[in-house]
Design a protein around this motif. Structure first.
Motif, PDB file in Angstrom:
ATOM      1  N   GLU A   1       0.863  -1.185   0.000  1.00 16.88           N
ATOM      2  CA  GLU A   1       0.000   0.000   0.000  1.00 16.88           C
ATOM      3  C   GLU A   1       0.896   1.230   0.000  1.00 16.88           C
ATOM      4  N   SER A   2       0.310   2.363  -0.336  1.00 16.52           N
ATOM      5  CA  SER A   2       1.151   3.569  -0.379  1.00 16.52           C
ATOM      6  C   SER A   2       1.410   4.066   1.028  1.00 16.52           C
ATOM      7  N   HIS A   3       2.629   3.862   1.479  1.00 17.57           N
ATOM      8  CA  HIS A   3       3.080   4.372   2.770  1.00 17.57           C
ATOM      9  C   HIS A   3       4.146   5.410   2.472  1.00 17.57           C
ATOM     10  N   GLY A   4       3.849   6.631   2.820  1.00 15.67           N
ATOM     11  CA  GLY A   4       4.855   7.654   2.654  1.00 15.67           C
ATOM     12  C   GLY A   4       5.754   7.699   3.868  1.00 15.67           C
ATOM     13  N   ASP A   5       6.789   8.476   3.766  1.00 17.59           N
ATOM     14  CA  ASP A   5       7.676   8.649   4.914  1.00 17.59           C
ATOM     15  C   ASP A   5       7.112   9.653   5.904  1.00 17.59           C
ATOM     16  N   LEU A   6       5.960  10.219   5.579  1.00 11.42           N
ATOM     17  CA  LEU A   6       5.386  11.232   6.459  1.00 11.42           C
ATOM     18  C   LEU A   6       4.069  10.745   7.041  1.00 11.42           C
ATOM     19  N   ASP A   7       3.790  11.113   8.279  1.00 12.89           N
ATOM     20  CA  ASP A   7       2.487  10.793   8.852  1.00 12.89           C
ATOM     21  C   ASP A   7       1.494  11.848   8.369  1.00 12.89           C
ATOM     22  N   PRO A   8       0.186  11.731   8.705  1.00 18.40           N
ATOM     23  CA  PRO A   8      -0.806  12.692   8.195  1.00 18.40           C
ATOM     24  C   PRO A   8      -0.498  14.150   8.514  1.00 18.40           C
ATOM     25  N   GLU A   9       0.181  14.414   9.599  1.00 19.36           N
ATOM     26  CA  GLU A   9       0.519  15.788   9.948  1.00 19.36           C
ATOM     27  C   GLU A   9       1.782  16.254   9.239  1.00 19.36           C
ATOM     28  N   GLY A  10       2.437  15.388   8.502  1.00 23.81           N
ATOM     29  CA  GLY A  10       3.630  15.776   7.762  1.00 23.81           C
ATOM     30  C   GLY A  10       4.933  15.579   8.508  1.00 23.81           C
ATOM     31  N   ALA A  11       4.882  15.032   9.724  1.00 24.16           N
ATOM     32  CA  ALA A  11       6.119  14.799  10.461  1.00 24.16           C
ATOM     33  C   ALA A  11       6.778  13.516   9.950  1.00 24.16           C
ATOM     34  N   ALA A  12       8.049  13.441  10.030  1.00 24.39           N
ATOM     35  CA  ALA A  12       8.771  12.255   9.576  1.00 24.39           C
ATOM     36  C   ALA A  12       8.392  11.050  10.441  1.00 24.39           C
ATOM     37  N   ALA A  13       8.221   9.879   9.801  1.00 23.13           N
ATOM     38  CA  ALA A  13       7.911   8.647  10.527  1.00 23.13           C
ATOM     39  C   ALA A  13       9.120   8.265  11.368  1.00 23.13           C
ATOM     40  N   PRO A  14       8.896   7.759  12.608  1.00 25.24           N
ATOM     41  CA  PRO A  14      10.020   7.418  13.478  1.00 25.24           C
ATOM     42  C   PRO A  14      10.995   6.428  12.830  1.00 25.24           C
ATOM     43  N   ILE A  15      10.500   5.341  12.264  1.00 30.36           N
ATOM     44  CA  ILE A  15      11.379   4.379  11.599  1.00 30.36           C
ATOM     45  C   ILE A  15      10.696   3.883  10.331  1.00 30.36           C
ATOM     46  N   CYS A  16       9.758   2.936  10.464  1.00 30.66           N
ATOM     47  CA  CYS A  16       9.059   2.382   9.311  1.00 30.66           C
ATOM     48  C   CYS A  16       7.651   2.011   9.715  1.00 30.66           C
ATOM     49  N   PRO A  17       6.646   2.636   9.148  1.00 31.94           N
ATOM     50  CA  PRO A  17       5.267   2.363   9.539  1.00 31.94           C
ATOM     51  C   PRO A  17       4.802   0.953   9.186  1.00 31.94           C
ATOM     52  N   ILE A  18       5.473   0.271   8.275  1.00 32.42           N
ATOM     53  CA  ILE A  18       5.070  -1.091   7.929  1.00 32.42           C
ATOM     54  C   ILE A  18       5.226  -1.992   9.140  1.00 32.42           C
ATOM     55  N   ILE A  19       6.360  -1.917   9.795  1.00 37.53           N
ATOM     56  CA  ILE A  19       6.619  -2.750  10.968  1.00 37.53           C
ATOM     57  C   ILE A  19       5.962  -2.161  12.198  1.00 37.53           C
ATOM     58  N   GLN A  20       6.003  -0.859  12.332  1.00 34.77           N
ATOM     59  CA  GLN A  20       5.428  -0.239  13.523  1.00 34.77           C
ATOM     60  C   GLN A  20       3.913  -0.339  13.541  1.00 34.77           C
ATOM     61  N   GLY A  21       3.299  -0.652  12.398  1.00 38.77           N
ATOM     62  CA  GLY A  21       1.856  -0.805  12.345  1.00 38.77           C
ATOM     63  C   GLY A  21       1.382  -2.199  12.707  1.00 38.77           C
ATOM     64  N   LEU A  22       2.311  -3.098  13.052  1.00 43.79           N
ATOM     65  CA  LEU A  22       1.937  -4.456  13.424  1.00 43.79           C
ATOM     66  C   LEU A  22       1.210  -4.467  14.755  1.00 43.79           C
TER      67      LEU A  22
END
Length: 158
Positions: A115-136
């Protein structure tokens, strides 16, 4: 009379393995020549073949020794063998279930990665590491909880 090299060749083992089985009490200690060479009798051959076959089924040397010791007392060890095989089957089933759970978690993570995962969260801040793994989810395939950030990896069961 068979030398260690000859008995190893006949059984598909290494001389080192034969010495290990001897020192562990799985086979009888052989006679020695005056020069100190081990001389085995033909009686060691079926025992060494049995050890190889039992190891191929996943039995440990300790378990194999229990079987051989029971047989050496004149007792048929098939009841013990059945129990050991049942124990190994149950452990194998548990490990397969753990691996299937892991496969499911990996596929779910991989699907999220597609799926399209950008490096930014909805507020535009940089993701801490990787949302693919952190979303588990917070539980691992083996049912244990994921460690909190900064915690060490959970110990693996063996």
């Amino acid at each position: 009379m068979l030398t260690i090299g000859r008995i190893a060749a006949l059984t598909g083992l290494t001389p080192k393995a034969v010495r290990l089985y001897e020192s562990g009490g799985l086979i009888d200690r052989p006679q020695r020549t005056r020069a100190g060479y081990r001389i085995y009798t033909e009686q060691a051959l079926p025992v060494l073949h049995f050890i190889r076959q039992a190891q191929a089924l996943g039995l440990t040397l300790k378990e194999i020794k229990q079987i051989l010791d029971l047989q050496r007392t004149g007792t048929q060890p098939c009841g013990l063998v059945t129990t050991l095989l049942d124990d190994h089957l149950a452990e194998l089933d548990r490990r397969i279930a753990d691996l299937e759970s892991l496969r499911h978690a990996l596929r779910a993570a991989r699907d999220r990665a597609g799926e399209s995962h950008g490096d930014l969260d909805p507020e535009g801040a940089a993701a801490p590491i990787c949302p693919i793994i952190q979303g588990l989810p917070n539980s691992l395939p083996d049912g244990t909880s994921r460690p909190r950030s900064g915690a060490s990896h959970p110990a693996r069961r063996r």
